[in-house]
Scaffold this motif. Structure first.
Motif, PDB file in Angstrom:
ATOM      1  N   THR A  77       0.839  -1.197   0.000  1.00 40.43           N
ATOM      2  CA  THR A  77       0.000   0.000   0.000  1.00 40.43           C
ATOM      3  C   THR A  77       0.875   1.248   0.000  1.00 40.43           C
ATOM      4  N   THR A 105      -4.700  -5.589  -5.351  1.00 38.38           N
ATOM      5  CA  THR A 105      -5.281  -4.436  -6.030  1.00 38.38           C
ATOM      6  C   THR A 105      -5.866  -4.851  -7.376  1.00 38.38           C
ATOM      7  N   LYS A 106      -6.752  -4.059  -7.906  1.00 37.08           N
ATOM      8  CA  LYS A 106      -7.507  -4.388  -9.103  1.00 37.08           C
ATOM      9  C   LYS A 106      -6.596  -4.773 -10.265  1.00 37.08           C
ATOM     10  N   ASN A 149      -4.241  -6.858 -10.566  1.00 37.02           N
ATOM     11  CA  ASN A 149      -2.819  -6.932 -10.253  1.00 37.02           C
ATOM     12  C   ASN A 149      -2.459  -8.331  -9.756  1.00 37.02           C
TER      13      ASN A 149
END
Length: 314
Positions: free
Chosen positions: A198, A243-244, A246
Motif C-alpha cells: 500500500t 489491487t484491481k 494486479n
C-alpha cells in the motif's frame, strides 16, 4: 494483467492456490494418538485446482491463467513416545501449473514440518471421554524456491511456529473435535530491492502477517472406519488486498473457509495397513482461489515395542 502456496503443510499452511490438506492418519490436526513405540508412516498425494478467485472480496476469474492446479506428494510420519506424547513430521513435494498463459509452473520440495502432540488432560464426562490436547510445531523451507510469482510459487518460504489447543470428545463410535491454532510467521526476502504494497518499500525484506486457524470435525470413529465432516477457517492477522487487475503478493491478507470430508479404512487383511481419502472445497475467501481438492494416502504402522521385540527373540 497477470494474476500472480503448504501445509502445509501444512499441513500441514494455507497458501494462495490452496493446496489440499494432506490425508490423515494420526496427525497434528485430529484427536487421535499413536500408541507408545508405534510408528505410523506413509505417502499421500493430493490435487487442488481453481479457476475463480477472490480479489479482495470481489470474486472473478483470470483468462491469462485459466485453471491453476497444484499437485502435492507428501511423506508423513508419527511416532508414539508414550500413549500421550507423539512426535510427527511431514515433507511435501509441490508442483504447480496454469492451463493458459505463458507463466511456467514451479516444482520442488517445500517446507519440513515437525510437531509435538501431547494429551494434557483426559476426563470422563457423561457417557463419553474428553481429551484436552496441546500441539506445538515448527515448519521451515528445505529448498530455495522462488516466492515472487504467486500463485505459481510452491510456498511462502516463511519459517512458522504453530501453537494449537484442541478438545476431542468421544462417545461410543461418535466424536467431535475442535481446535484453534496460532501461527507465528517470520519475515521473507525477495530477489529484488523494492516492492509496493500500500506504499513503496525500499528493501527486499517483507513482513509477514501472523495467522490463525479454527478447525471443527465431527463423525464416526471405530476400529475399522473413520468418517468425518470437517469445517476449517483460516485467517491472516493483517496484510492487504490484491489491487484491481494486479498480481497477488506474499504478504496479502488471505482468508479461506473450507468444508471437507475425510475417510480412513484400517484393513483386516494386513495388520497395521490403512488407506485414507480426503476432499474439500473453498466456500468463502479473500485473496485466495476457490479451490476444490482431492487426496489419498497409504499408511503402515510399525511396532517397535519391547513386547514385540521379545516375541521376535522367542
Amino acid at each position: 494483467m497477470i494474476l500472480s502456496v503448504l501445509k502445509n503443510p501444512i499441513k500441514i499452511l494455507l497458501i494462495f492456490f490452496a493446496v489440499s490438506g494432506p490425508a490423515h492418519a494420526q496427525t497434528d490436526i485430529d484427536g487421535l494418538m499413536m500408541q507408545k513405540n508405534f510408528f505410523c508412516v506413509g505417502p499421500t498425494i493430493s490435487k487442488s485446482s481453481w479457476k475463480n478467485y477472490w480479489e479482495g472480496t470481489f470474486k472473478r476469474d483470470n483468462a491469462n491463467l485459466g485453471t491453476v492446479s497444484t499437485t502435492a506428494a507428501m511423506i508423513m510420519g508419527n511416532y508414539g513416545v508414550t500413549d500421550k506424547l507423539n512426535l510427527l513430521f511431514g515433507l511435501p513435494y509441490i508442483k504447480t501449473k496454469a492451463s493458459a498463459g505463458n507463466l511456467k509452473g514451479q516444482k520442488g520440495l517445500q517446507d519440513l514440518s515437525l510437531f509435538v502432540k501431547w494429551v494434557a488432560k483426559e476426563k470422563k464426562i457423561g457417557k463419553g471421554n474428553l481429551k484436552a490436547i496441546l500441539i506445538g510445531g515448527y515448519s521451515a523451507p528445505v529448498s530455495k524456491y522462488y516466492i515472487d510469482l504467486m500463485p505459481l510459487a510452491i510456498g511462502m518460504h516463511s519459517k512458522t511456529g504453530h501453537l494449537r489447543v484442541m478438545a476431542d470428545y468421544e462417545m461410543g463410535d461418535w466424536f467431535a473435535t475442535i481446535s484453534g491454532t496460532y501461527m507465528l510467521r517470520s519475515n521473507v526476502t525477495l530477489d529484488r530491492n523494492t516492492y509496493y504494497t500500500t506504499e513503496m518499500h525500499y528493501t527486499n525484506e517483507v513482513k509477514m502477517p501472523d495467522a490463525n486457524d479454527f478447525n471443527f470435525r465431527i463423525g464416526y470413529r471405530s476400529s475399522t472406519w473413520i468418517i468425518e465432516a470437517i469445517a476449517d477457517k483460516f485467517t491472516t492477522l493483517g496484510g492487504f488486498d490484491i489491487t484491481k487487475n494486479n498480481m497477488p503478493f506474499v504478504s496479502n491478507k488471505m482468508d479461506a473457509t473450507k468444508l471437507g470430508l475425510h475417510v480412513k479404512y484400517d484393513t483386516d487383511f494386513v495388520n497395521g495397513l490403512s488407506f485414507v481419502a480426503d476432499a474439500n472445497t473453498t466456500v468463502a475467501g479473500r485473496n485466495v482461489g476457490q479451490s476444490t481438492s482431492f487426496g489419498g494416502g497409504v499408511f503402515y504402522i510399525l511396532d517397535f515395542s519391547k513386547k514385540k521385540k521379545e516375541e521376535t527373540k522367542k
